[in-house]
Scaffold this motif. Sequence first.
Motif, short mmCIF file in Angstrom:
data_model
loop_
_atom_site.label_atom_id
_atom_site.label_comp_id
_atom_site.label_asym_id
_atom_site.label_seq_id
_atom_site.Cartn_x
_atom_site.Cartn_y
_atom_site.Cartn_z
N ALA A 114 -4.57 7.21 -2.36
CA ALA A 114 -4.88 6.60 -1.06
C ALA A 114 -4.49 5.12 -1.03
CB ALA A 114 -6.36 6.77 -0.76
N HIS A 115 -4.71 4.40 -2.14
CA HIS A 115 -4.30 2.98 -2.17
C HIS A 115 -2.80 2.88 -1.87
CE1 HIS A 115 -7.49 0.24 -3.07
NE2 HIS A 115 -7.93 0.94 -4.09
N ILE A 116 -2.02 3.82 -2.40
CA ILE A 116 -0.57 3.76 -2.17
C ILE A 116 -0.23 4.11 -0.71
CG2 ILE A 116 1.68 4.69 -2.87
CD1 ILE A 116 0.50 5.17 -5.66
N SER A 141 -5.47 -2.22 -9.29
CA SER A 141 -6.82 -2.27 -8.69
C SER A 141 -7.80 -2.79 -9.73
CB SER A 141 -7.21 -0.89 -8.19
OG SER A 141 -7.54 -0.06 -9.27
N GLY A 142 -9.09 -2.67 -9.41
CA GLY A 142 -10.12 -3.15 -10.33
C GLY A 142 -10.23 -2.28 -11.57
N GLY A 143 -9.92 -1.01 -11.44
CA GLY A 143 -10.09 -0.10 -12.58
C GLY A 143 -8.78 0.49 -13.10
N TYR A 305 -6.06 -3.65 4.13
CA TYR A 305 -5.94 -2.30 3.55
C TYR A 305 -5.52 -2.34 2.08
CZ TYR A 305 -6.20 -1.05 8.47
OH TYR A 305 -6.61 -0.93 9.77
N SER A 306 -5.51 -3.55 1.48
CA SER A 306 -5.18 -3.66 0.05
C SER A 306 -6.41 -3.30 -0.77
CB SER A 306 -4.78 -5.10 -0.30
OG SER A 306 -3.59 -5.44 0.33
N THR A 307 -7.53 -3.91 -0.43
CA THR A 307 -8.77 -3.61 -1.16
C THR A 307 -9.38 -2.33 -0.57
OG1 THR A 307 -9.82 -5.17 0.32
CG2 THR A 307 -9.32 -5.97 -1.88
#
Length: 340
Positions: A114-116, A141-143, A305-307
Amino acid sequence: MSATILGIESSCDDTAAAVIEDGYVLSGSVANQHVHMKYGGVVPELASRAHQQNIIPVVETALADAGKELKDISAVAFTRGPGLIGALLVGSSFAKGLSLALNIPIIDVNHLHAHILALFICRRGEKRPLPKFPFLCLLVSGGHTQLVIMKSHLELEIIGQTIDDAAGEAFDKCAKVMNLPYPGGPLIDKMAGEGNPYAFSFGKPVVKGLDFSFSGLKTSFLYLLRDRQLLDAAFLENNLNDLCASLQHSIVDILLSKLTHASANTGIKEIALAGGVSANSGLRDALLKLGRKHNWNVYFPEIQYSTDNAAMIAITGYYKFLKKQFAPLTITPVARFDQL
Ligand code: KG4
Ligand code: ZN
C-alpha cells in the motif's frame, strides 16, 4: 463497474479511514495517538485501546467527508500486516463486522504494498505524472527498507532489503539518543536544514548486493556522541543541527547508493520513493539531483500519503477489487512481512 472502497489502516499508532471511488480519493480521516509521546515509542497495548476508541469516529468522518453512506460502499479494505498484532486486530475485526452487516466483500492489504501504491493516489481531474511499469521503488518506512520492482499494480519483486534496522528506525533511534521526542525522523529533517551535512562522518556499511544495513551507523553515531560529550558537556546542545544534518546525509547516502546500483543492474530508469521516510526533504532533494544525473524519471507520493494513511489501503483495495481478490472472513492479521 463503479467501485467505492472504504480503506482502514490500524497497523501502528494512527487510526485512519479513507474513501476511494473509481480510483480517485474522496476523503481521508486520521486520529493520531499522542498517548505514546512520553514513552519515547509506541506502546502496543495503549495503541490497541486507542484504535478501539477512534475507529468509529474516524470511519464516520471519512464517509461524511466523502458524501457517502455505508450503503454506498462496495468493499472494505483493511491492513492485514505487517504491524502490531493487537492494533491490526482492531481494524480487521471492524472490517469483518462491516462486511457481515452490509453483505459486502473484504480485501486484505499488505501495508508495504500500500505504501508503494500511494504513488497512484489522485483526486478526480488531477493530472500528475505516474510511474510507468516496471518501476523501481525504494520503500523506506519505520519498520522496513526494501528495493522493490513493481511489475504491475499487484505484482512486486523484492530485490533488496535491510539486514538489521530500517532507515526510519535509524532516524528514530538516533533521535532518541539526542533526547528528541518520538518519532524523531521529521524533527531531524527540520534541524538538518539548518546544519552542515559534512560536520561529522560515520562509517559506511559494507553489505553485499542490494541489501542495506543501518545498525553500524546507529552505533557509530552513539559512540561519537558519547566520546564528544566526555570532552564537552554542552556538545549535543551546541551541535544539534550539524549532528542532524550529518546523520541525515549518511542515511541518504546509504539509501541512494544502493538505489543507483539497483537501477544499473535492472536497467530501470523509472524510480520512485515510498514510505514514511520518503517525506524526508534531504532524501527527496538528493534523489531529484541524482535523477537528473542519470536521466531517471523520479516519482514521490504526496507528503500526506508518504506516512501511514488509509487512502493507500483503499487504493490497493481498489486494484484488488478490480481483480476480485477478496479475503475470506476467516482471515487473520499477521505481524510480520514474511508471514504475509
Ligand atoms: O511509513 P511510516 O509512516 O510507518 C511505518 O510503516 O513504519 O514511517 C514512519 C517512519 C518513522 O520512522 C518516522 O521517523 C519516519 O517515517 N519519517 C521521517 C520523516 N517523516 C516520517 N523520517 C525522516 N524525515 C521525515 N521527514
Ligand atoms: Zn507505514
